[in-house]
Motif scaffolding. Structure first.
Motif, PDB file in Angstrom:
ATOM      1  N   LEU A 116      35.702  61.481 -74.703  1.00  0.00           N
ATOM      2  CA  LEU A 116      37.108  61.870 -74.800  1.00  0.00           C
ATOM      3  C   LEU A 116      37.533  62.007 -76.259  1.00  0.00           C
ATOM      4  CD1 LEU A 116      38.654  59.649 -71.973  1.00  0.00           C
ATOM      5  CD2 LEU A 116      38.305  62.121 -71.936  1.00  0.00           C
ATOM      6  N   GLU A 117      37.084  61.095 -77.113  1.00  0.00           N
ATOM      7  CA  GLU A 117      37.440  61.165 -78.529  1.00  0.00           C
ATOM      8  C   GLU A 117      36.870  62.418 -79.185  1.00  0.00           C
ATOM      9  OE1 GLU A 117      36.037  57.512 -80.161  1.00  0.00           O
ATOM     10  OE2 GLU A 117      37.723  56.329 -79.388  1.00  0.00           O
ATOM     11  N   ASP A 118      35.676  62.794 -78.793  1.00  0.00           N
ATOM     12  CA  ASP A 118      35.047  63.996 -79.349  1.00  0.00           C
ATOM     13  C   ASP A 118      35.563  65.278 -78.696  1.00  0.00           C
ATOM     14  OD1 ASP A 118      33.590  62.618 -81.184  1.00  0.00           O
ATOM     15  OD2 ASP A 118      31.692  62.690 -80.100  1.00  0.00           O
ATOM     16  N   ALA A 119      36.420  65.111 -77.675  1.00  0.00           N
ATOM     17  CA  ALA A 119      37.016  66.266 -76.982  1.00  0.00           C
ATOM     18  C   ALA A 119      35.956  67.230 -76.469  1.00  0.00           C
ATOM     19  CB  ALA A 119      38.006  66.988 -77.894  1.00  0.00           C
ATOM     20  N   VAL A 120      34.863  66.669 -75.995  1.00  0.00           N
ATOM     21  CA  VAL A 120      33.811  67.493 -75.394  1.00  0.00           C
ATOM     22  C   VAL A 120      34.285  68.029 -74.052  1.00  0.00           C
ATOM     23  CG1 VAL A 120      31.416  67.526 -74.625  1.00  0.00           C
ATOM     24  CG2 VAL A 120      32.103  66.046 -76.506  1.00  0.00           C
ATOM     25  N   ALA A 121      35.030  67.184 -73.339  1.00  0.00           N
ATOM     26  CA  ALA A 121      35.586  67.585 -72.045  1.00  0.00           C
ATOM     27  C   ALA A 121      36.976  66.992 -71.918  1.00  0.00           C
ATOM     28  CB  ALA A 121      34.689  67.099 -70.901  1.00  0.00           C
ATOM     29  N   LEU A 122      37.879  67.760 -71.353  1.00  0.00           N
ATOM     30  CA  LEU A 122      39.257  67.315 -71.131  1.00  0.00           C
ATOM     31  C   LEU A 122      39.486  67.174 -69.630  1.00  0.00           C
ATOM     32  CD1 LEU A 122      42.199  66.793 -72.088  1.00  0.00           C
ATOM     33  CD2 LEU A 122      42.590  69.259 -71.831  1.00  0.00           C
ATOM     34  N   PRO A 123      39.639  65.933 -69.132  1.00  0.00           N
ATOM     35  CA  PRO A 123      39.889  65.766 -67.699  1.00  0.00           C
ATOM     36  C   PRO A 123      41.262  66.311 -67.327  1.00  0.00           C
ATOM     37  CG  PRO A 123      40.124  63.665 -68.845  1.00  0.00           C
ATOM     38  CD  PRO A 123      39.599  64.647 -69.852  1.00  0.00           C
ATOM     39  N   LEU A 124      41.329  67.031 -66.227  1.00  0.00           N
ATOM     40  CA  LEU A 124      42.598  67.591 -65.754  1.00  0.00           C
ATOM     41  C   LEU A 124      42.982  67.033 -64.392  1.00  0.00           C
ATOM     42  CD1 LEU A 124      42.181  71.332 -66.814  1.00  0.00           C
ATOM     43  CD2 LEU A 124      43.618  69.587 -67.894  1.00  0.00           C
ATOM     44  N   PHE A 125      42.099  67.194 -63.423  1.00  0.00           N
ATOM     45  CA  PHE A 125      42.402  66.683 -62.090  1.00  0.00           C
ATOM     46  C   PHE A 125      41.130  66.401 -61.304  1.00  0.00           C
ATOM     47  CE2 PHE A 125      41.701  71.094 -61.233  1.00  0.00           C
ATOM     48  CZ  PHE A 125      42.541  71.811 -62.074  1.00  0.00           C
TER      49      PHE A 125
END
Length: 238
Positions: free
Chosen positions: A196-205
């Motif tokens: 999450l810190e590296d913003a590799v993937a952004l959870p949405l739903f």
């Protein structure tokens, strides 16, 4: 090239307001801030309830703009053009993607083109790395945090992002070899935090699956994360 820059990824993540999705989500989708499904269990307990992971790239327009400028300076560019978001043509996702477009346009002044693809074409482009950003169902082959998080290890053949972080790999190795339950939980949580810190993937739903059983049938289970069925405890009364 642009999205290899951590600041650019963080900027795009922080420019998205997940709450904007709330009223448009169909019944089987619900907002989520975690990469691991809430249905995943570890040591007979909910993994997400047993661990604490905060998304540092939650909605923050001013921070997003600042990070975007930092990333552009590293790239030696004034803005980004010809940016695409690859989206599977299913589950109303192309419509939901318009909200992502709006956030990036409003907060970063970047126009993002949504490109839809059928299932085969979508999978092919992902496996070839032929995309900049993609709205991807994060599916695992088992109902464990490792099954989800290991998709991002540098040695995984399923790592569609090309992400490589030795510290992240080490955390998963520790979780997989330790015999201490708390250390295992902490290692998985730290690994999820790193992603999450590296913003590799952004959870949405997250998506909820439904199982329809015939009369007299019980004990059939859906395995979270993979959607596979378990008939180990199935009973059919005749």
């Amino acid at each position: 090239t642009a999205f290899a820059q951590k600041e650019i990824r963080q900027a795009f993540a922080q420019a998205v307001d997940p709450s904007a999705f709330a009223e448009l989500l169909p019944e089987n989708l619900s907002l989520s801030s975690r990469l691991v499904s809430p249905g995943v269990t570890l040591f007979s307990r909910s993994y997400t309830e047993s661990t604490t992971v905060e998304n540092p790239n939650s909605y923050n327009p001013s921070s997003a703009r600042s990070l975007f400028q930092q990333g552009l300076e590293v790239l030696g560019r004034s803005t980004l053009t010809d940016v695409e978001l690859l989206v599977p043509d299913e589950n109303n996702l192309p419509v939901l993607s318009s909200l992502l477009q709006q956030g990036w346009q409003q907060n970063l002044a970047v126009s993002v083109n949504v490109v839809t693809a059928d299932s085969d074409s979508f999978s092919s482009r992902l496996s070839q790395g032929d995309y900049q950003m993609a709205l991807v169902p994060l599916e695992a082959d088992a109902a464990t945090p490792n099954a989800v998080l290991s998709l991002f290890t540098s040695s995984s053949s399923s790592n569609i992002t090309g992400y490589a972080n030795a510290s992240f790999d080490q955390l998963l190795h520790t979780a997989g070899t330790s015999h201490d339950q708390q250390q295992i939980l902490d290692s998985y949580a730290q690994a999820e935090q790193v992603l999450l810190e590296d913003a590799v993937a952004l959870p949405l739903f997250t998506e909820t699956s439904y199982l329809v059983l015939g009369e007299g049938v019980s004990g059939v289970e859906i395995l979270p994360g993979s959607g596979s069925l378990s008939f180990r405890n199935a009973v059919a009364l005749r």
